[in-house]
Design a protein around this motif. Structure first.
Motif, PDB file in Angstrom:
ATOM      1  N   VAL A  29       0.844  -1.204   0.000  1.00 13.56           N
ATOM      2  CA  VAL A  29       0.000   0.000   0.000  1.00 13.56           C
ATOM      3  C   VAL A  29       0.877   1.251   0.000  1.00 13.56           C
ATOM      4  O   VAL A  29       0.636   2.200  -0.756  1.00 13.56           O
ATOM      5  N   ARG A  32       2.575   1.961  -3.300  1.00  9.57           N
ATOM      6  CA  ARG A  32       1.653   2.460  -4.324  1.00  9.57           C
ATOM      7  C   ARG A  32       1.158   3.876  -4.032  1.00  9.57           C
ATOM      8  O   ARG A  32       0.269   4.379  -4.705  1.00  9.57           O
ATOM      9  N   GLY A  34      -0.218   4.832  -1.142  1.00  5.66           N
ATOM     10  CA  GLY A  34      -1.390   4.807  -0.281  1.00  5.66           C
ATOM     11  C   GLY A  34      -1.063   5.110   1.170  1.00  5.66           C
ATOM     12  O   GLY A  34       0.067   5.475   1.529  1.00  5.66           O
ATOM     13  N   GLU A  55      -0.739  12.906   0.123  1.00  6.58           N
ATOM     14  CA  GLU A  55      -1.950  12.101   0.296  1.00  6.58           C
ATOM     15  C   GLU A  55      -2.479  12.212   1.724  1.00  6.58           C
ATOM     16  O   GLU A  55      -3.696  12.162   1.945  1.00  6.58           O
ATOM     17  N   ARG A  59      -6.362  13.442   2.541  1.00  3.48           N
ATOM     18  CA  ARG A  59      -7.347  12.619   3.250  1.00  3.48           C
ATOM     19  C   ARG A  59      -7.811  13.261   4.549  1.00  3.48           C
ATOM     20  O   ARG A  59      -8.973  13.116   4.934  1.00  3.48           O
ATOM     21  N   ALA A 172      -7.813   5.408   5.793  1.00  6.89           N
ATOM     22  CA  ALA A 172      -6.668   4.609   5.347  1.00  6.89           C
ATOM     23  C   ALA A 172      -7.096   3.541   4.347  1.00  6.89           C
ATOM     24  O   ALA A 172      -8.257   3.123   4.299  1.00  6.89           O
ATOM     25  N   ASP A 173      -6.129   3.087   3.563  1.00  6.21           N
ATOM     26  CA  ASP A 173      -6.357   1.967   2.645  1.00  6.21           C
ATOM     27  C   ASP A 173      -6.251   0.635   3.356  1.00  6.21           C
ATOM     28  O   ASP A 173      -6.818  -0.362   2.910  1.00  6.21           O
ATOM     29  N   LEU A 174      -5.519   0.612   4.476  1.00  4.36           N
ATOM     30  CA  LEU A 174      -5.331  -0.614   5.252  1.00  4.36           C
ATOM     31  C   LEU A 174      -5.110  -0.220   6.703  1.00  4.36           C
ATOM     32  O   LEU A 174      -4.403   0.760   6.980  1.00  4.36           O
TER      33      LEU A 174
END
Length: 230
Positions: A29, A32, A34, A55, A59, A172-174
Motif C-alpha cells: 500500500v 503504491r 497509499g 496524500e 485525506r 486509510a487503505d489498510l
C-alpha cells in the motif's frame, strides 16, 4: 498517563502477532502511494511514504502549512536523518517514546523525498519520532525506512484512540490491528513536540505538550546549556 513499560515489545509478542502477509500488504500500500493506519503508544496514526506525503493532507483535509512528522524504526535511523547536535543526541535517549524532536535535516536526505520534502521538512527542519509500540515499529521495519506520519483524524476532529474509532474515520487503505491485550488501554496524550535551538541560540521551544513533560526535557538539556520554554 499510559504506562509505556507495560506495552509489549516486538520481541515479547508471540510469533505471528502480525501475519507477514499483512505487513507485506501494508508495504505494498505504501509503495503504491497509499495510506496505512496503525496504533501507537499515544493516539492512532496515519502513515505514507515521504514522497507521497500530499496524500495525508488530502485525506485529512489538513492545512498545507502544518508539517508532518517522520517516524523512524529506531534512534539510530532518526539520527541519520538529522544534522548532528549534542541536544539531539541527548534527547535520542527518550526514543522509543512519545517525543517528536524538530531539528535541521541533512540536505542530502531531504532530496530523496522529492516534492514530499516540503511536507516533512519545511525550511529544512524535520520532526523526528520513534514510536514505542510494537505494531508501529513492525510497520516501520516492513517499510524499510522512515514514514511521513500524522494523527488519525479528519482535521479539526479528535484523534482516534481505539481501533474502532480509527476504522470509523475510514481514512486509510489498510488498518493494522492492535495486539491482543492492548486494545483496551486508556487513551494517551499525543507525543510532546520540541523544537531545538537554531544555530547560535540556547533555547528549545515546546510546540506541543504531551507524553513527556517540560521538566523531563529541561533536565536532559540543562547540562548542555539549553533552556526549554513554552
Amino acid at each position: 498517563m499510559t504506562d509505556f513499560a507495560a506495552l509489549p515489545s516486538p520481541e515479547s509478542l508471540p510469533s505471528g502477532f502480525l501475519p507477514p502477509e499483512l505487513l507485506r500488504a501494508a508495504a505494498d500500500v505504501l509503495d503504491r502511494g497509499g495510506v496505512v493506519a496503525y496504533p501507537t503508544e499515544t493516539v492512532w496514526g496515519l502513515a505514507a511514504r515521504p514522497a507521497a506525503a500530499a496524500e495525508l493532507y488530502r485525506r485529512k483535509g489538513r492545512e498545507a502549512n502544518k508539517p508532518l512528522q517522520l517516524s523512524c524504526p529506531g534512534a539510530a535511523a532518526a539520527l541519520a536523518l538529522a544534522v548532528p547536535s549534542p541536544a539531539l543526541l541527548a534527547l535520542s535517549a527518550c526514543w522509543p517514546g512519545p517525543l517528536t524532536v524538530v531539528t535541521p535535516g541533512r540536505p542530502e536526505r531531504l532530496e530523496d523525498w522529492g516534492a514530499g520534502a516540503e511536507a516533512v521538512a519545511p525550511d529544512g527542519w524535520l520532526g523526528l519520532r520513534v514510536p514505542a509500540h510494537p505494531v508501529a515499529l513492525a510497520l516501520l521495519s516492513a517499510a524499510g525506512g522512515p514514514l511521513a506520519t500524522t494523527s488519525l483524524n479528519p482535521s479539526g476532529q479528535a484523534a482516534a484512540t481505539t481501533q474502532a474509532e480509527a476504522e470509523a474515520y475510514a481514512l486509510a487503505d489498510l488498518t493494522l490491528p492492535e495486539p491482543a491485550g492492548t486494545a483496551d488501554r486508556p487513551p494517551a496524550a499525543p507525543s510532546t513536540v520540541l523544537r531545538l535551538p537554531a544555530e547560535g541560540e540556547d533555547t528549545a521551544r515546546m510546540l506541543r505538550l504531551g507524553g513527556l513533560s517540560q521538566a523531563d526535557l529541561a533536565a536532559r538539556l540543562a547540562p548542555l546549556g539549553v533552556r526549554v520554554t513554552l
